[in-house]
Write a protein that holds these residues in place. Structure first.
Motif, PDB file in Angstrom:
ATOM      1  N   LEU A 161       0.849  -1.194   0.000  1.00  0.00           N
ATOM      2  CA  LEU A 161       0.000   0.000   0.000  1.00  0.00           C
ATOM      3  C   LEU A 161       0.881   1.238   0.000  1.00  0.00           C
ATOM      4  O   LEU A 161       1.666   1.458   0.926  1.00  0.00           O
ATOM      5  CB  LEU A 161      -0.904   0.011   1.238  1.00  0.00           C
ATOM      6  N   ASP A 162       0.781   2.061  -1.048  1.00  0.00           N
ATOM      7  CA  ASP A 162       1.576   3.282  -1.135  1.00  0.00           C
ATOM      8  C   ASP A 162       1.021   4.344  -0.200  1.00  0.00           C
ATOM      9  O   ASP A 162      -0.196   4.552  -0.112  1.00  0.00           O
ATOM     10  CB  ASP A 162       1.566   3.813  -2.573  1.00  0.00           C
ATOM     11  N   LEU A 163       1.925   5.035   0.491  1.00  0.00           N
ATOM     12  CA  LEU A 163       1.534   6.094   1.406  1.00  0.00           C
ATOM     13  C   LEU A 163       1.721   7.462   0.756  1.00  0.00           C
ATOM     14  O   LEU A 163       2.648   7.670  -0.030  1.00  0.00           O
ATOM     15  CB  LEU A 163       2.357   6.035   2.692  1.00  0.00           C
ATOM     16  N   GLY A 164       0.846   8.381   1.122  1.00  0.00           N
ATOM     17  CA  GLY A 164       0.983   9.773   0.736  1.00  0.00           C
ATOM     18  C   GLY A 164       1.232  10.606   1.979  1.00  0.00           C
ATOM     19  O   GLY A 164       1.414  10.070   3.076  1.00  0.00           O
ATOM     20  N   GLU A 178       1.594  16.372  -6.394  1.00  0.00           N
ATOM     21  CA  GLU A 178       2.293  15.385  -5.584  1.00  0.00           C
ATOM     22  C   GLU A 178       3.477  16.068  -4.926  1.00  0.00           C
ATOM     23  O   GLU A 178       3.936  17.119  -5.374  1.00  0.00           O
ATOM     24  CB  GLU A 178       2.736  14.175  -6.409  1.00  0.00           C
ATOM     25  N   VAL A 179       3.963  15.461  -3.838  1.00  0.00           N
ATOM     26  CA  VAL A 179       4.991  16.083  -3.020  1.00  0.00           C
ATOM     27  C   VAL A 179       6.188  15.153  -2.928  1.00  0.00           C
ATOM     28  O   VAL A 179       6.030  13.950  -2.671  1.00  0.00           O
ATOM     29  CB  VAL A 179       4.460  16.406  -1.604  1.00  0.00           C
ATOM     30  N   ALA A 180       7.390  15.688  -3.135  1.00  0.00           N
ATOM     31  CA  ALA A 180       8.609  14.912  -2.931  1.00  0.00           C
ATOM     32  C   ALA A 180       8.974  14.944  -1.451  1.00  0.00           C
ATOM     33  O   ALA A 180       8.738  15.949  -0.761  1.00  0.00           O
ATOM     34  CB  ALA A 180       9.756  15.488  -3.762  1.00  0.00           C
ATOM     35  N   LEU A 181       9.527  13.854  -0.952  1.00  0.00           N
ATOM     36  CA  LEU A 181       9.887  13.799   0.461  1.00  0.00           C
ATOM     37  C   LEU A 181      10.833  14.936   0.835  1.00  0.00           C
ATOM     38  O   LEU A 181      10.722  15.524   1.915  1.00  0.00           O
ATOM     39  CB  LEU A 181      10.531  12.445   0.793  1.00  0.00           C
ATOM     40  N   GLY A 182      11.799  15.252  -0.054  1.00  0.00           N
ATOM     41  CA  GLY A 182      12.739  16.313   0.253  1.00  0.00           C
ATOM     42  C   GLY A 182      12.084  17.668   0.446  1.00  0.00           C
ATOM     43  O   GLY A 182      12.624  18.534   1.148  1.00  0.00           O
ATOM     44  N   GLU A 183      10.905  17.872  -0.149  1.00  0.00           N
ATOM     45  CA  GLU A 183      10.194  19.144  -0.021  1.00  0.00           C
ATOM     46  C   GLU A 183       9.579  19.315   1.367  1.00  0.00           C
ATOM     47  O   GLU A 183       9.112  20.407   1.705  1.00  0.00           O
ATOM     48  CB  GLU A 183       9.104  19.242  -1.087  1.00  0.00           C
ATOM     49  N   LEU A 184       9.574  18.242   2.163  1.00  0.00           N
ATOM     50  CA  LEU A 184       9.024  18.321   3.519  1.00  0.00           C
ATOM     51  C   LEU A 184      10.080  18.780   4.519  1.00  0.00           C
ATOM     52  O   LEU A 184       9.793  18.875   5.718  1.00  0.00           O
ATOM     53  CB  LEU A 184       8.474  16.956   3.942  1.00  0.00           C
ATOM     54  N   HIS A 235       1.525  21.247  13.657  1.00  0.00           N
ATOM     55  CA  HIS A 235       2.614  20.638  14.416  1.00  0.00           C
ATOM     56  C   HIS A 235       3.331  19.534  13.643  1.00  0.00           C
ATOM     57  O   HIS A 235       4.056  18.734  14.234  1.00  0.00           O
ATOM     58  CB  HIS A 235       2.085  20.069  15.745  1.00  0.00           C
ATOM     59  N   GLY A 236       3.120  19.473  12.346  1.00  0.00           N
ATOM     60  CA  GLY A 236       3.840  18.492  11.569  1.00  0.00           C
ATOM     61  C   GLY A 236       3.006  17.945  10.428  1.00  0.00           C
ATOM     62  O   GLY A 236       1.842  18.318  10.226  1.00  0.00           O
ATOM     63  N   VAL A 237       3.630  17.056   9.661  1.00  0.00           N
ATOM     64  CA  VAL A 237       2.948  16.339   8.590  1.00  0.00           C
ATOM     65  C   VAL A 237       2.907  14.870   8.971  1.00  0.00           C
ATOM     66  O   VAL A 237       3.582  14.428   9.908  1.00  0.00           O
ATOM     67  CB  VAL A 237       3.689  16.527   7.242  1.00  0.00           C
ATOM     68  N   ALA A 238       2.110  14.092   8.251  1.00  0.00           N
ATOM     69  CA  ALA A 238       1.978  12.665   8.566  1.00  0.00           C
ATOM     70  C   ALA A 238       1.876  11.887   7.264  1.00  0.00           C
ATOM     71  O   ALA A 238       1.623  12.454   6.191  1.00  0.00           O
ATOM     72  CB  ALA A 238       0.756  12.414   9.442  1.00  0.00           C
ATOM     73  N   PHE A 239       2.075  10.587   7.351  1.00  0.00           N
ATOM     74  CA  PHE A 239       1.957   9.704   6.188  1.00  0.00           C
ATOM     75  C   PHE A 239       0.746   8.803   6.367  1.00  0.00           C
ATOM     76  O   PHE A 239       0.498   8.281   7.459  1.00  0.00           O
ATOM     77  CB  PHE A 239       3.223   8.862   6.026  1.00  0.00           C
ATOM     78  N   ASP A 240      -0.001   8.642   5.273  1.00  0.00           N
ATOM     79  CA  ASP A 240      -1.247   7.888   5.368  1.00  0.00           C
ATOM     80  C   ASP A 240      -1.614   7.380   3.977  1.00  0.00           C
ATOM     81  O   ASP A 240      -1.147   7.906   2.966  1.00  0.00           O
ATOM     82  CB  ASP A 240      -2.355   8.785   5.933  1.00  0.00           C
ATOM     83  N   GLN A 241      -2.495   6.376   3.940  1.00  0.00           N
ATOM     84  CA  GLN A 241      -2.958   5.838   2.657  1.00  0.00           C
ATOM     85  C   GLN A 241      -3.998   6.731   2.006  1.00  0.00           C
ATOM     86  O   GLN A 241      -4.264   6.603   0.815  1.00  0.00           O
ATOM     87  CB  GLN A 241      -3.558   4.445   2.867  1.00  0.00           C
ATOM     88  N   PRO A 255      -0.185  12.451  -2.934  1.00  0.00           N
ATOM     89  CA  PRO A 255       0.741  11.325  -3.141  1.00  0.00           C
ATOM     90  C   PRO A 255       2.180  11.794  -3.072  1.00  0.00           C
ATOM     91  O   PRO A 255       2.481  12.970  -3.338  1.00  0.00           O
ATOM     92  CB  PRO A 255       0.372  10.814  -4.535  1.00  0.00           C
ATOM     93  N   LEU A 256       3.068  10.889  -2.711  1.00  0.00           N
ATOM     94  CA  LEU A 256       4.489  11.184  -2.661  1.00  0.00           C
ATOM     95  C   LEU A 256       5.131  10.862  -4.008  1.00  0.00           C
ATOM     96  O   LEU A 256       4.888   9.791  -4.577  1.00  0.00           O
ATOM     97  CB  LEU A 256       5.172  10.371  -1.553  1.00  0.00           C
TER      98      LEU A 256
END
Length: 319
Positions: A161-164, A178-184, A235-241, A255-256
């Motif tokens: 299951l891919d996470l966003g 979509e968002v790249a991890l480095g952009e976080l 207070h932050g971002v999170a990863f979820d389906q 999506p990531l």
């Protein structure tokens, strides 16, 4: 019970030779078996004469009871076979705390359809606790997040299951498709407590660091509602389906890029002879339900869908 079956056949035919032929045996052993049964019961079951064979009064009474006893024996055999195949009894199954209501409902429905006589006792248990309970006999089967120590366990089909990423709706990143991890980079990260699934927790942080996202702070939330509250409050971002984010209109799910975070989940059960006979079937059914969860991510067949920022109910479509 064997002698009763022989008796019923002779009583149906009222002829030892025809009964022996029907039973596929010689007449003398059949006659001897009936004599042994009569001796055991202390009563003549047949009136034998040159004119033929007839049931005695005792035989007539026994015939009615014998039919019921043999039918009961067949029921017992059927029940034993169903229990051995995992169709009866209780199956203690662990599921991760973040399992959605729709997935749980679908899983219980397919289990009821495949084994109506089996009671599935679902328990909300973290992956780490499931591994312990599976080893100690406290659970029959579980759904675990990988990677895990599968020593002394058997694993069912693995579903990916891919996470966003879940962002505050006011974040500039929420305007991207979509968002790249480095952009976080620079954001805090809201994660489940490490004790829930240590292997998966460490894997997430390793991937984040490799992709250029080193969280300023890692906050923990066991409850999806608390996770959404932290993200909403900035207070932050999170990863979820996807489904959790759709419960809250003040957050956005994206999506990531490159799909760097993929959750792998499968059924697990003890590998010894004492394993519940329904454990493997439960793992297969769970994999099928998770594979049909088409709204867990907003793309299918690798093709992204345009982001839809309108609030929607927390639901999963199957089929």
């Amino acid at each position: 019970m064997r002698h009763l079956r022989l008796f019923v056949t002779v009583a149906d035919e009222l002829h030892f030779s025809r009964a022996a032929e029907r039973l596929g045996m010689a007449q003398p052993p059949l006659s001897q078996a009936i004599r042994r049964l009569e001796k055991e019961l202390g009563a003549e079951l047949f009136d034998r004469s040159q004119r033929g064979v007839r049931l005695s009064a005792a035989g007539a009474v026994l015939l009615e009871e014998a039919h019921e006893l043999l039918a009961g024996e067949e029921r017992l055999r059927t029940l034993a076979r169903r229990a051995a195949d995992g169709g009866l009894g209780t199956l203690r199954a662990g599921v991760p705390p973040d399992t959605t209501t729709a997935v749980l409902s679908a899983l219980l429905s397919v289990c009821a359809a495949h084994a109506p006589g089996l009671s599935v006792d679902l328990q909300e248990v973290t992956t780490e606790e499931q591994i312990r309970l599976l080893s100690s006999g406290g659970l029959d089967v579980g759904l675990v997040h990988h990677p895990v120590d599968a020593t002394d366990l058997r694993l069912g089909p693995e579903i990916s299951l891919d996470l966003g990423v879940v962002l505050p709706r006011t974040s500039p990143l929420a305007r991207l498709p979509e968002v790249a991890l480095g952009e976080l980079s620079g954001h805090d990260l809201v994660l489940f407590p490490r004790a829930h699934a240590p292997g998966w927790y460490d894997r997430i942080l390793d991937v984040c660091r490799a992709e250029g996202f080193v969280p300023g702070r890692v906050r923990h939330a066991s409850n999806p509602e608390f996770l959404l509250a932290l993200v909403t409050a900035g207070h932050g971002v999170a990863f979820d389906q996807g489904p959790v984010a759709r419960k809250e209109p003040r957050v956005a799910w994206r999506p990531l890029a490159g799909r760097p975070l993929t959750l792998h989940i499968s059924g697990a059960w003890p590998s010894g002879r004492g394993a519940h006979p329904a454990a493997r079937r439960f793992a297969d059914l769970a994999a099928d339900v998770l594979a049909r969860d088409h709204t867990a991510t907003p793309w299918r067949d690798g093709v992204p869908r345009p982001p839809d920022d309108s609030p929607r109910p927390w639901s999963v479509v199957y089929g």
